[in-house]
Design an enzyme around this catalytic site. Structure first.
Site, PDB file in Angstrom:
ATOM      1  N   GLY A   1      -2.123   2.823  16.283  1.00 21.03           N
ATOM      2  CA  GLY A   1      -1.486   3.504  16.585  1.00 21.03           C
ATOM      3  C   GLY A   1       0.395   3.350  16.762  1.00 21.03           C
ATOM      4  O   GLY A   1       1.399   4.313  17.006  1.00 21.03           O
ATOM      5  N   ARG A   2       0.420   2.315  16.244  1.00 23.45           N
ATOM      6  CA  ARG A   2       1.743   1.654  16.086  1.00 23.45           C
ATOM      7  C   ARG A   2       2.053   0.855  14.471  1.00 23.45           C
ATOM      8  O   ARG A   2       2.649  -0.071  14.617  1.00 23.45           O
ATOM      9  CB  ARG A   2       1.870   1.310  16.880  1.00 23.45           C
ATOM     10  CG  ARG A   2       1.908  -0.028  17.845  1.00 23.45           C
ATOM     11  CD  ARG A   2       2.731  -0.557  18.067  1.00 23.45           C
ATOM     12  NE  ARG A   2       2.010  -2.127  19.279  1.00 23.45           N
ATOM     13  CZ  ARG A   2       3.218  -2.132  19.384  1.00 23.45           C
ATOM     14  NH1 ARG A   2       4.158  -2.556  19.960  1.00 23.45           N
ATOM     15  NH2 ARG A   2       2.705  -3.258  20.401  1.00 23.45           N
TER      16      ARG A   2
ATOM     17  N   ASP B   1     -10.598  -4.293  20.912  1.00 24.38           N
ATOM     18  CA  ASP B   1     -10.071  -3.502  20.186  1.00 24.38           C
ATOM     19  C   ASP B   1      -8.976  -5.340  19.166  1.00 24.38           C
ATOM     20  O   ASP B   1      -8.535  -5.605  17.808  1.00 24.38           O
ATOM     21  CB  ASP B   1      -9.776  -2.605  20.056  1.00 24.38           C
ATOM     22  CG  ASP B   1      -7.850  -2.778  21.682  1.00 24.38           C
ATOM     23  OD1 ASP B   1      -9.091  -3.430  22.786  1.00 24.38           O
ATOM     24  OD2 ASP B   1      -7.512  -2.462  21.220  1.00 24.38           O
TER      25      ASP B   1
ATOM     26  N   GLY C   1      -7.485   3.226  17.157  1.00 25.80           N
ATOM     27  CA  GLY C   1      -6.793   2.965  15.895  1.00 25.80           C
ATOM     28  C   GLY C   1      -5.688   2.563  16.229  1.00 25.80           C
ATOM     29  O   GLY C   1      -4.912   2.719  16.965  1.00 25.80           O
TER      30      GLY C   1
ATOM     31  N   ASP D   1       5.172   6.180  20.872  1.00 25.68           N
ATOM     32  CA  ASP D   1       6.617   5.968  19.807  1.00 25.68           C
ATOM     33  C   ASP D   1       6.130   5.246  18.593  1.00 25.68           C
ATOM     34  O   ASP D   1       6.760   5.371  17.637  1.00 25.68           O
ATOM     35  CB  ASP D   1       8.165   5.138  20.094  1.00 25.68           C
ATOM     36  CG  ASP D   1       7.765   3.781  20.737  1.00 25.68           C
ATOM     37  OD1 ASP D   1       7.025   3.756  20.816  1.00 25.68           O
ATOM     38  OD2 ASP D   1       9.389   3.258  21.020  1.00 25.68           O
TER      39      ASP D   1
HETATM   40  P1  AMP Z   1      -3.115  -3.309  22.216  1.00 19.68           P
HETATM   41  O1  AMP Z   1      -2.705  -2.603  23.697  1.00 19.68           O
HETATM   42  O2  AMP Z   1      -1.514  -3.397  21.093  1.00 19.68           O
HETATM   43  O3  AMP Z   1      -3.830  -3.596  21.220  1.00 19.68           O
HETATM   44  O4  AMP Z   1      -2.528  -0.833  21.740  1.00 19.68           O
HETATM   45  C1  AMP Z   1      -3.986  -0.468  22.431  1.00 19.68           C
HETATM   46  C2  AMP Z   1      -3.851   0.885  21.773  1.00 19.68           C
HETATM   47  O5  AMP Z   1      -2.439   0.955  22.390  1.00 19.68           O
HETATM   48  C3  AMP Z   1      -4.437   0.614  19.749  1.00 19.68           C
HETATM   49  O6  AMP Z   1      -4.751   1.341  19.755  1.00 19.68           O
HETATM   50  C4  AMP Z   1      -2.420   0.544  19.523  1.00 19.68           C
HETATM   51  O7  AMP Z   1      -2.281   1.447  18.550  1.00 19.68           O
HETATM   52  C5  AMP Z   1      -1.913   1.403  21.094  1.00 19.68           C
HETATM   53  N1  AMP Z   1      -0.789   1.372  20.917  1.00 19.68           N
HETATM   54  C6  AMP Z   1      -0.257   0.533  21.414  1.00 19.68           C
HETATM   55  N2  AMP Z   1       1.297   0.544  21.718  1.00 19.68           N
HETATM   56  C7  AMP Z   1       2.096   1.426  20.944  1.00 19.68           C
HETATM   57  C8  AMP Z   1       2.928   2.887  20.702  1.00 19.68           C
HETATM   58  N3  AMP Z   1       4.360   2.073  21.205  1.00 19.68           N
HETATM   59  N4  AMP Z   1       2.826   4.350  20.359  1.00 19.68           N
HETATM   60  C9  AMP Z   1       1.418   4.289  19.841  1.00 19.68           C
HETATM   61  N5  AMP Z   1       0.657   3.372  20.080  1.00 19.68           N
HETATM   62  C10 AMP Z   1       0.527   2.690  20.482  1.00 19.68           C
HETATM   63 MG    MG Z   2      -4.482  -4.443  19.708  1.00 22.13          MG
END
Ligand code: AMP
Ligand code: MG
Length: 480
Positions: free
Chosen positions: A90-91, A247, A88, A124
């Site tokens: 997350g940021r 994702d 989901g 964060d």
């Molecule tokens: P990503 O690697 O950017 O595709 O992110 C994978 C998952 O980790 C997703 O659910 C993001 O929303 C969550 N996520 C990545 N960076 C952060 C962050 N700084 N704070 C909270 N959730 C994060």
């Molecule tokens: Mg992503």
């Protein structure tokens, strides 16, 4: 607030379990660093309103404009092969949707907008400003290269710090996408056995992206086709996505989630930049097979919608996935055929193009400059041993002799081979200068990247130069 946006939020009308309603978390001292006026116009947003204090407050997530229905989307995903049933946003926060000047529905999303119910534990919800600027530069470059991609409307500095390798300045990116539905969105409901939601998602995705698709099979075929085309285009510009998790695979066929992505300088098929990709899972040349795997995950998520008997459904889904390698091969031949100036397709064309790549890999030739130099006949200069090119050129010339319109060869080559791509070291320099408050390096780069197929004027010629040894960037970071 003065800013009037004609939101029409279709995702917010989906069942409640598709998302969590939630506003972005305000930041201390927002400052607008980059604004994409061309994109603003496409979206019917007034540039001066976006630059006004109210506009900047919105782009930073400090104020929610009228008509927005902010939410964090739910999705799951396979990351580096392991399945997470809940990822989901997350940021990121989807502010809402607008209809652009071509009648297309586009998402307005803030990325780096603070914690949500989906935030990774201990994370964060923020984004380092460097990663925001990187995504701005690279996604806009992709668009100018004619490759489907999410876009960047604005980059804002938050005036706050985020803790990563070190304390880094924070940023918020306003991302525009034809949707944020991912393979992982389907996986989210499939993993829960929530067939009703799965059906609602499928109906929604078909209506939004593939109105001509007939049910789950037609939809699957359409996604597979779009993704095959996309990955071939990536390969055609030397792009390495870096985190091809399910994702990060968009149903729309747009490139999404520019994390540790990079464009290659000297060509090698095994090139990897991402600091977290130790096994080379998402190396340049592995991208088509990784995508095959991601698409197989989509197929299996769709199975419950494919009716009875399930073995027949399984067979049909498998057949769709098995057509993919041939689709990619055809798309690859198309892209690389064009790169070597061919308008028609003959049987040996893919092998001819592959022959050039093999020699480039042996000689460490610069990917972008070698292809571009086909225009001027100087490609041999890109090889340590120019004879390697000369041998290839003989076969190429023989093949070109069978092409119509030889007088238009140079023009065709120019259209297929950019003079400039966002080279890693240039992106890093732009980021480093921006951190010091100097945005001129970034805006100069962005300006050149907006017209990648034009010959670079003398004063921008440095942007086409491969990195010097000491400028070379070997590792990129996702900034999550
Ligand atoms: P990503 O690697 O950017 O595709 O992110 C994978 C998952 O980790 C997703 O659910 C993001 O929303 C969550 N996520 C990545 N960076 C952060 C962050 N700084 N704070 C909270 N959730 C994060
Ligand atoms: Mg992503």
């Amino acid at each position: 607030m003065d800013l009037k946006i004609a939101f029409d939020n279709s995702y917010a009308r989906l069942p409640g379990r598709f998302f969590m309603r939630q506003a972005p978390v305000p930041v201390r001292a927002p400052e607008l660093l980059l604004l994409n006026l061309g994109l603003a116009e496409e979206l019917g947003l007034a540039g001066d309103a976006l630059q006004s204090p109210d506009g900047v407050e919105m782009l930073a997530g400090n104020a929610v404009p009228e008509g927005a229905e902010p939410l964090a989307q739910a999705y799951a995903g396979h990351q580096f092969g392991g399945f997470s049933p809940v990822l989901g946003d997350g940021r990121a926060i989807l502010l809402g949707e607008v209809i652009d000047d071509t009648g297309t529905r586009r998402d307005l999303q803030l990325k780096g907008s603070g914690q949500t119910a989906f935030s990774r534990p201990g994370s964060d919800g923020r984004a380092p400003l460097g990663a925001v600027i990187r995504e701005f530069i690279v996604s806009e470059a992709m668009h100018a290269l004619g490759i489907p991609t999410t876009r960047a409307l604005a980059a804002v500095a938050t005036g706050e710090h985020v803790r990563r390798e070190a304390m880094l300045p924070g940023g918020v990116l306003t991302r525009v996408a034809s949707s944020h539905i991912r393979v992982g969105t389907f996986q989210f409901f499939a993993a829960r056995g929530d067939t009703e939601a799965l059906q609602a998602l499928l109906d929604y995705a078909i209506a939004r992206h593939f109105p001509q698709a007939d049910g789950p099979m037609g939809f699957l075929d359409a996604v597979i086709e779009g993704q095959a085309r996309l990955v071939a285009q990536w390969l055609g510009v030397g792009f390495i996505h870096g985190v091809m998790n399910t994702d990060n695979t968009a149903i729309s066929g747009e490139t999404i989630d520019f994390g540790p992505c990079a464009f290659m300088d000297s060509f090698h098929p095994a090139t990897v930049y991402s600091s977290i990709d130790r096994g080379g899972r998402y190396a340049y040349m592995r991208q088509p097979e990784i995508l095959a795997w991601n698409l197989a995950q989509l197929a299996s998520a769709l199975l419950p919608l494919m009716g009875e008997p399930q073995d027949a459904a399984l067979e049909a889904a498998q057949a769709a996935v098995e057509r993919y390698p041939e689709l990619v091969r055809a798309q690859w031949a198309e892209v690389f055929g064009r790169k070597i100036g061919l308008q028609r397709r003959e049987d040996g064309d893919a092998a001819l193009a592959a022959g050039l790549l093999e020699r480039m890999a042996e000689e460490g030739a610069d990917f972008t400059n070698t292809f571009r130099a086909l225009v001027t006949g100087r490609a041999r200069d890109e090889f340590t041993d120019p004879l390697a090119f000369d041998h290839w050129e003989e076969g190429w010339r023989a093949r070109l002799a069978r092409e119509p319109e030889p007088e238009a060869l140079a023009a065709r080559l120019k259209q297929a081979n950019p003079a400039v791509i966002p080279r890693n070291h240039r992106v890093e320099q732009a980021i480093a200068a921006a951190m010091q408050g100097d945005l001129s390096v970034a805006t100069r780069l962005i300006g050149a990247l907006a017209r990648p197929f034009d010959d670079l004027p003398e004063e921008l010629a440095d942007l086409a130069r491969p990195p010097l040894e000491e400028e070379r960037v070997q590792r990129t970071f996702c900034g999550t």
